[in-house]
Structures are given as C-alpha cells and as structure tokens.
Design an enzyme around this catalytic site. Structure first.
Site, PDB file in Angstrom:
ATOM      1  N   THR A   6       0.740  -1.169   0.062  1.00  7.27           N
ATOM      2  CA  THR A   6       0.161   0.102  -0.143  1.00  7.27           C
ATOM      3  C   THR A   6       0.761   1.241  -0.135  1.00  7.27           C
ATOM      4  O   THR A   6       0.567   2.195  -0.770  1.00  7.27           O
ATOM      5  CB  THR A   6      -0.817   0.013   1.085  1.00  7.27           C
ATOM      6  OG1 THR A   6      -1.833  -1.044   1.314  1.00  7.27           O
ATOM      7  CG2 THR A   6      -1.817   1.221   1.292  1.00  7.27           C
ATOM      8  N   GLU A  28       0.957   4.261  -2.874  1.00 10.34           N
ATOM      9  CA  GLU A  28       0.749   5.600  -2.492  1.00 10.34           C
ATOM     10  C   GLU A  28       2.265   6.720  -2.674  1.00 10.34           C
ATOM     11  O   GLU A  28       2.032   7.642  -2.988  1.00 10.34           O
ATOM     12  CB  GLU A  28       0.404   5.802  -1.197  1.00 10.34           C
ATOM     13  CG  GLU A  28      -0.888   4.973  -0.773  1.00 10.34           C
ATOM     14  CD  GLU A  28      -2.097   5.625  -1.771  1.00 10.34           C
ATOM     15  OE1 GLU A  28      -1.884   6.672  -2.241  1.00 10.34           O
ATOM     16  OE2 GLU A  28      -2.910   4.982  -1.919  1.00 10.34           O
ATOM     17  N   HIS A  67       2.214   7.221  -6.120  1.00 16.25           N
ATOM     18  CA  HIS A  67       1.404   8.792  -6.330  1.00 16.25           C
ATOM     19  C   HIS A  67       2.269  10.041  -5.933  1.00 16.25           C
ATOM     20  O   HIS A  67       2.161  11.040  -6.586  1.00 16.25           O
ATOM     21  CB  HIS A  67       0.137   8.538  -5.633  1.00 16.25           C
ATOM     22  CG  HIS A  67      -0.941   7.984  -6.102  1.00 16.25           C
ATOM     23  ND1 HIS A  67      -1.154   7.710  -7.341  1.00 16.25           N
ATOM     24  CD2 HIS A  67      -1.910   6.850  -5.323  1.00 16.25           C
ATOM     25  CE1 HIS A  67      -2.208   6.579  -7.627  1.00 16.25           C
ATOM     26  NE2 HIS A  67      -2.673   6.120  -6.447  1.00 16.25           N
ATOM     27  N   HIS A  92      -2.788   5.496 -11.529  1.00 20.27           N
ATOM     28  CA  HIS A  92      -3.285   4.200 -11.653  1.00 20.27           C
ATOM     29  C   HIS A  92      -3.016   3.439 -12.922  1.00 20.27           C
ATOM     30  O   HIS A  92      -3.426   4.054 -14.130  1.00 20.27           O
ATOM     31  CB  HIS A  92      -4.885   3.805 -11.119  1.00 20.27           C
ATOM     32  CG  HIS A  92      -5.083   4.254  -9.693  1.00 20.27           C
ATOM     33  ND1 HIS A  92      -6.034   5.005  -9.296  1.00 20.27           N
ATOM     34  CD2 HIS A  92      -4.252   3.854  -8.599  1.00 20.27           C
ATOM     35  CE1 HIS A  92      -6.151   4.997  -8.042  1.00 20.27           C
ATOM     36  NE2 HIS A  92      -4.954   4.409  -7.355  1.00 20.27           N
ATOM     37  N   TRP A 113      -4.611   1.595 -14.889  1.00 17.54           N
ATOM     38  CA  TRP A 113      -5.793   1.469 -16.051  1.00 17.54           C
ATOM     39  C   TRP A 113      -6.296   3.079 -16.387  1.00 17.54           C
ATOM     40  O   TRP A 113      -7.233   3.005 -16.943  1.00 17.54           O
ATOM     41  CB  TRP A 113      -7.249   0.704 -15.314  1.00 17.54           C
ATOM     42  CG  TRP A 113      -7.774   1.572 -13.932  1.00 17.54           C
ATOM     43  CD1 TRP A 113      -8.579   2.180 -13.996  1.00 17.54           C
ATOM     44  CD2 TRP A 113      -7.259   1.238 -12.673  1.00 17.54           C
ATOM     45  NE1 TRP A 113      -9.095   2.701 -12.773  1.00 17.54           N
ATOM     46  CE2 TRP A 113      -8.117   1.969 -11.934  1.00 17.54           C
ATOM     47  CE3 TRP A 113      -6.178   0.587 -11.991  1.00 17.54           C
ATOM     48  CZ2 TRP A 113      -8.159   2.077 -10.608  1.00 17.54           C
ATOM     49  CZ3 TRP A 113      -5.923   0.567 -10.841  1.00 17.54           C
ATOM     50  CH2 TRP A 113      -7.051   1.472 -10.019  1.00 17.54           C
ATOM     51  N   GLN A 141      -5.407  -1.112 -20.045  1.00 16.20           N
ATOM     52  CA  GLN A 141      -6.159  -1.720 -19.208  1.00 16.20           C
ATOM     53  C   GLN A 141      -7.281  -1.045 -18.749  1.00 16.20           C
ATOM     54  O   GLN A 141      -7.838   0.169 -18.754  1.00 16.20           O
ATOM     55  CB  GLN A 141      -5.255  -1.795 -17.934  1.00 16.20           C
ATOM     56  CG  GLN A 141      -5.923  -2.753 -16.765  1.00 16.20           C
ATOM     57  CD  GLN A 141      -5.028  -3.320 -15.548  1.00 16.20           C
ATOM     58  OE1 GLN A 141      -3.697  -3.234 -15.970  1.00 16.20           O
ATOM     59  NE2 GLN A 141      -5.446  -3.202 -14.605  1.00 16.20           N
ATOM     60  N   ASP A 181      -1.344  -7.647  -2.215  1.00 14.31           N
ATOM     61  CA  ASP A 181       0.100  -7.461  -1.978  1.00 14.31           C
ATOM     62  C   ASP A 181       0.794  -8.383  -2.570  1.00 14.31           C
ATOM     63  O   ASP A 181       1.997  -8.173  -3.226  1.00 14.31           O
ATOM     64  CB  ASP A 181       0.429  -6.998  -0.595  1.00 14.31           C
ATOM     65  CG  ASP A 181       0.310  -5.750  -0.103  1.00 14.31           C
ATOM     66  OD1 ASP A 181      -0.454  -4.872  -0.812  1.00 14.31           O
ATOM     67  OD2 ASP A 181       0.464  -5.539   1.130  1.00 14.31           O
TER      68      ASP A 181
END
Length: 738
Positions: A240, A244, A247, A253, A255, A278, A317
């Site tokens: 996770t 992040e 980002h 993302h 897709w 995607q 994960d």
C-alpha cells in the site's frame, strides 16, 4: 498504450467524473487507495485549487520530454530520501506498532523502488524487459526538524480516527494529528486508524499548490509494514505504501481511471508509456487462479495481457511485484524537477547530529513577530527550546533592540530534553521606525552552551509613525508613489503582491491592485497596511473605499475564493479584529464571471464599501491601524481606490441633552436621535393638537439610536411627540407639520 490525454486533462476528467473511481476491493470491502476520492472531495470543497494544480501538472509533464540526459536514460544518481513516520494511535495500538514494524515498511520501499524485491522473479517473461529499477534510497531520519537526534519516528497517543474526508487532519497537531516536519527536508508519512471506513491510504500528488505541510501519505496502520499479526489479510506486505508513494512521485493508476473506456492515460508522455492498456482495476491474486499468470480484458485482449503485477494496480500485495522503466522515469522526473519534491534531494537529515548535554536555544520569536508592526512599548515573547539531552532547569535569555546592550532575563523551571516552552520577557521601549529584535540564550544549567550556533533568533519589526486623525484623510493613489508615504506592504511569501496600477482608477487614473490572475499560489496573505492613527473626542470613525473585483471560479456559497478583508489592530499588530470580509459574488463588482484578465473600464464596475469602526473604537484612541488583506487563490484581479478615513462629531445639544427630536418643522418626517443606545425607551407616541394619539411604536430594549417617524397623510398643524421610558419618566416636545 494510453496516450490520448495530457496529464492535466486526464486528471481533470479523473477528479470530476462521477464514476471514475475504482470500487472498494471485494475483499473485506477495502478501498486500497483513497487518493482519487480525496482529490475529488478536495476540489469540490476548494475549487480554486484546481487551476494552479493543472498549471503545475502541465509544467511537470513538459519536463519528462526535456533534454535532461539522466532522465532520458531513466537513471539518476543514488539519492537518499529522509523519512519521518508520525504515528497517531491509541496507547494499545502504539504498543503493537513497533519500531521494527515501521522499519520494515522502509525496507519494503527500498526493495520495491530499487527493483530488489525477491518476488520480482514472478514478473512474466513478456514484462521483464520493462522492469524499472530506481536508485532512490529511503532512510528513517537521523534528526528532527530542529537538528536534534531522532530515530525518524514521532508518536502521539490519541483515540482519533480519520477517513478520506479528514485525512488532512492527521497532518495537523491542532486537529488531532501531528504537524509535518519540513517537507523540503523530509518525506512525511502518517500511520493512523481509518476507523470503520476501510480505506488503506491517501497520498498527495506533486504540484499540489497547498503548503508542504499538507504533502505526504496517510496510511491505515493495518496496511503499513509487514510481518505484523494485525495487518489486513492480502495487504500485509507493505505494498500500500509502495503504491501511494508512487502517487507521491506522480504515478497514476495503471488503468488510467477511465471507468472502463480504454481511453484513459496513466502516462502523460507516450514516448515512455510502457504499460499495457487496461480497462479497470484488478483485485485479489490472479496468480492463484486457474488462468495462470496472464490475464486479458477488453483493452488488452491478446498478447501479454494486462500488467496486474504493477504496483499501481489494486491487486493483493502478494501479486504486486514491479514498476516499469517508464514509471521509473516519471518518479525520477518528479523527484528532480518538481519544486515540491526536488528540495529533499539536498537534505542530509538522514544523518545523526551530535548529542549535546547542555544546549538551550531561542528557537523563534513569537513577539515581535517577523515583519510585523509593534507599539513603541511592547512585551517580547520567545520560544525557549531545550536541545540538550539533560533537563533544562535554568538559562539566561538576553535580548535587545538594534544591537544595543542586552537586557538579561534569568529563566528557571524544568524543561525536558527536546521540548520547548513560551517565555514572556519584561517590556521594552523603542522608537518609531524599523528595528530588529534579537534574543539568545547562555549558561544553560549554569554551564557553557555546547552548541552556540543555534542560540540566537532575530525578528525585524516596525514601530509606525502615528498621524492625528482630525476630520478626514484620503488616499487616491494618484501621486505615482507606491506604497504611499507611511503605508507599507507585507508579503511574507515573496511572490506577487500589492502593486500600483497607473492607468486604472475609479474617477482618475491610479489605484492599488493585486494581480491574482497571474499569481499561481494559494492560501497566502498579502497586506496593504495603512498608517497608524490617533484621535480624541470623536463620536464615530468611518472607513470608505472603492473596490473593483472579479472571480474566475464559480463562487459556491460558503467557499472562499479571492477574499478581501479589512483588519483593525489597536496594539500595533499583536492582535487583529476583522471588520470587513467579502469573497465570491459578494466581492465581485461585475455581473458575470469573466474567463479573461479583469481590468475595470467603467465607473459602474466599481463599488464603494464602507465600515463604521465606532463599535470597535472608543471616543479616543492612542493608536489604531487598518490593513487591507487579500487572500489570493489564483482567481482574478482586485483593485482598491479612493480610501477615506474620517471622524464625525455629533451635535453638542445631542450630547448635552442625550436626545434630539428634529426637525421641529417638517413636511412629513422627523427623527428621534439618542446619544446612547436607548435600552430603556418603552414607546414613542405622536398626538395632534386635540390630544388624540395619531402614531405610536412600542419597544422592548430594542430601540435604535436613530428612529424616523413618518406623518405623511396627516393634516398640517401642531403635534406633540412623547418619549416614554421604563422608569416612568417621559419627554414631550412640540413639532409643526406644514
């Protein structure tokens, strides 16, 4: 490859589309990433942030195609990013969220960003040539924001919980979280409880126009680190945070957040776009399915299929194992070129500083505040910090103005290592003009300070000259000198601020203006400060000024866009009272929101606003000052002209008698004027010459000072006005209606 949109255009569509967000994982109802929902809510609440965000994104996107050799190769030198982890959790959770668990997350970041993760062997053969490996190294900070030894972990025991809507509260001590450390020197991570919302993490993109204290990543403790029994099943390997921080360095993302249309873009530059198209997020662990390691969708129905192994997907994960070389370049581009990411490359806060036993310091000066105004007689307030490893029980604080012989204040108390307290010093007197105030420490616990380089703090301040306000003063900004004599500008950010506009004015050329159309910053203040005034025996003080303004964004009710305020200070800038505040439709002086830069061309595009200052000022004041404050949010231009400040004297008879009934000869109207608020007035009655009541109004402690009575329609003649009070006294006066 998804290359249909620029990064900024994609993000605009992404944030404002109603259905563009991935649904929570079917496992446990968990939403792996709340970042897109976070920005949707942020832009809805603060639409003024969208424009500067898009400008910053376009600038960052342009650098990807630059001629920088290191970026073309996709390799930067080994760079170390110091990390601080703020843990906000209950006492029981704090005991479970151990230092070892927090360190494990740093290990995961280094493995995943460096391509050193052991499970990278599971990358499908078709994707192995795309495997990106960065030279970024993450280390827990070795010192805090005050250059004191630290393990890079800060804790606050609290039962507070957070969610997407209030994730920013975790970044602020005053709102239940912990303040960020200097974002130019540290990567800030927060570990909290997201309560029952089941959101795993919320991050901030590069180019976000808000202060660096709002940048960083907030993660639920049940998805931070690896190896802990309390971690969510499927989200227990620290991916996770990998997702992040992707980002945080500009990745989208995989897709493209396009709601399944195959038209979205997770890359802004098609030349480095190496992720298969995607249609949507992937959930669970496809490797455990009967379909093996390949998966196809409508956007990639053949070939290698979709890259669900990518850290920017929503897979469990265990299935996430890689960044691509293109993603590596996006990350490195942000780290090298984004103004809010690149400063950390120069930071060495991962090093551990020396440990001093005796080290006291004046960390900052609260009063006089830097670039402030103060009265000639003022009370200094300093923040004393113990940067030593032993408790501080005594210290000398020396202070002076303009380098004069210092005064000495002997402080005693008990201050734990690496903590601080405010210290109020005895009053000091200075003169009109600019001054610098200096305060420093010596002899902590009666011995020599081991680190004298951090002892001293200095603040520049001004004691303004006072003008006598007797009647009326005006400033029309027509002299060509700006700011005018004894006016001044406060621009703490050093960006665009109040300026002189030679060819624009209400009645004549010349005005003060704030060029916010070309100022891509947010949430900062710029002050145009009037001279200080003194007056005596004034019944009222009035401020009037002409304003012309336009906004760019839709001024939704209750949302500040560009805001103009007038502040009043009676203690030389120590405290302020807001006496005027307008924004949005209330501030705008034209009928429509222009999509071009606004300059008032007609007198009708100006409006005169006024403020009666009497309720905040007494009959006499030794000192007061007014400040025009613009809170700019990259909207449009604002102009101020024809500023007037004046006193009013009431009739002597009104002051002497306490009331006036005037005029005594009228065509139809007369007024009852009380000098003080007539809380004990019960009624006003009007009788004709025969004693017949023709008009009456009752009051219950709600009478105004000035009350107008209309006798229109009544016959000409003699009338008697009676004022009745709660003590049963009354006043009667004759008037004549013509």
């Amino acid at each position: 490859m998804k290359n249909l949109f620029t990064l900024a255009a994609l993000f605009f569509c992404l944030v404002f589309a109603q259905n563009a967000f991935a649904q929570p994982s079917k496992k446990l109802g968990i939403l792996r990433c709340g970042t897109m929902e976070y920005y949707q809510q942020l832009f809805k609440a603060q639409p003024n942030l969208r424009k500067p965000f898009e400008v910053a994104q376009k600038a960052l996107t342009a650098r990807i195609s630059s001629d920088g050799i290191s970026l073309k190769k996709g390799v930067i030198p080994v760079d170390t990013v110091p990390v601080v982890i703020h843990v906000v959790a209950s006492a029981s959770l704090q005991s479970n969220i151990t230092t070892a668990i927090l360190q494990s997350q740093i290990d995961v970041l280094n493995e995943d960003f460096g391509g050193l993760n052991a499970d990278s062997t599971r990358i499908p053969a078709a994707f192995k040539p795309l495997f990106g490996k960065s030279n970024i190294v993450f280390l827990l900070a070795g010192q805090n924001q005050y250059d004191e030894p630290s393990n890079g972990i800060e804790r606050r025991v609290s039962n507070a919980t957070f969610d997407v809507a209030n994730a920013d509260d975790a970044k602020q001590t005053a709102r239940g979280g912990l303040d960020a450390w200097d974002g130019s020197k540290f990567l800030n991570l927060w570990v909290v409880s997201f309560g029952s919302t089941n959101v795993l993490g919320v991050s901030v993109f590069p180019g976000d126009p808000r202060p660096l204290g709002m940048h960083g990543f907030v993660c639920d403790y049940r998805a931070f680190g690896r190896g802990a029994s309390y971690l969510y099943n499927g989200f227990h390997l620290g991916r996770t945070t990998t997702h992040e921080i992707g980002h945080f360095y500009g990745l989208r993302h995989i897709w493209g957040d396009d709601n399944g249309s195959c038209a979205g873009a997770d890359f802004s530059d098609p030349s480095i776009d190496d992720t298969p198209n995607q249609s949507d997020a992937t959930y669970g662990n496809p490797d455990s399915s009967s379909k093996g390691t390949q998966r196809f969708d409508k956007c990639s129905p053949s070939g290698a299929g979709i890259m669900y192994q990518n850290f920017m997907d929503y897979t469990d994960d265990v299935a996430l194992v890689m960044f691509t070389k293109g993603q590596q370049q996006v990350i490195e581009n942000a780290l090298v070129h984004s103004p809010d990411r690149s400063p950390v490359l120069s930071s060495t806060t991962y090093n551990t500083p020396p440990v001093y036993i005796a080290d006291a310091r004046v960390r900052t000066i609260s009063s006089p505040a830097p670039s402030s105004t103060q009265c000639a007689l003022f009370t200094p307030l300093v923040i004393l910090r113990n940067s030593g490893s032993q408790p501080l029980t005594s210290v000398q604080i020396k202070y002076s103005v303009n380098g004069a012989s210092p005064l000495i204040y002997n402080w005693t108390g008990s201050l734990d290592p690496y903590t601080e307290t405010g210290v109020t010093l005895p009053q000091i007197t200075t003169t009109v003009g600019l001054h610098f105030f200096t305060a420093f420490t010596s002899a902590p616990n009666g011995i020599q300070d081991e680190n004298q380089g951090n002892d001293t703090a200095t603040a520049l301040f001004e004691v303004p000259a006072l003008r006598v306000l007797n009647g009326r003063v005006e400033q029309n900004f027509d002299a060509g000198v700006f700011p005018p004599k004894d006016w001044r500008i406060t621009n703490e950010n050093g960006d665009k601020t109040w300026e002189y506009k030679l060819d624009v004015g209400k009645k004549a050329p010349g005005s003060a203006w704030f060029n916010d159309w070309n100022n891509p910053t947010n949430h900062r203040y710029d002050d145009l400060v009037m001279p200080g005034y003194t007056f005596s025996n004034a019944d009222s003080v009035i401020l009037t000024f002409q304003v012309a303004a336009a906004v760019f964004s839709n001024p939704l009710e209750g949302i500040p866009i560009d805001t103009l305020s007038v502040l009043l200070t009676k203690d030389c800038g120590n405290t302020f009272t807001t006496v005027y505040k307008k924004w949005g439709n209330e501030l705008q002086t034209i009928s429509a929101r222009p999509d071009f830069e606004f300059f008032p061309a007609f007198e009708s595009q100006w409006r005169m606003d006024s403020v009666n200052l009497t309720q905040w000022l007494g009959e006499s004041e030794k000192q007061f000052q007014l400040i025009f404050r613009i809170a700019g949010n990259y909207e449009n231009n604002l102009f101020i002209d024809d500023v007037a400040l004046y006193t009013r004297q009431l009739p002597a008879q009104l002051k002497e008698k306490g009331y006036l009934i005037f005029p005594t000869v009228t065509q139809s109207r007369f007024s009852v004027w009380h000098y003080r608020q007539p809380a004990n007035l019960r009624f006003i009655g009007v009788y004709n010459g025969s004693g017949v009541l023709v008009w009456k109004k009752n009051f219950v402690s709600n009478a105004e000072k000035l009350i107008t009575v209309n006798l229109q329609g009544l016959a000409a003649g003699v009338y008697f006005v009676q004022l009745g009070y709660t003590d049963k006294s009354s006043i009667t006066q004759r008037i004549i209606k013509q």
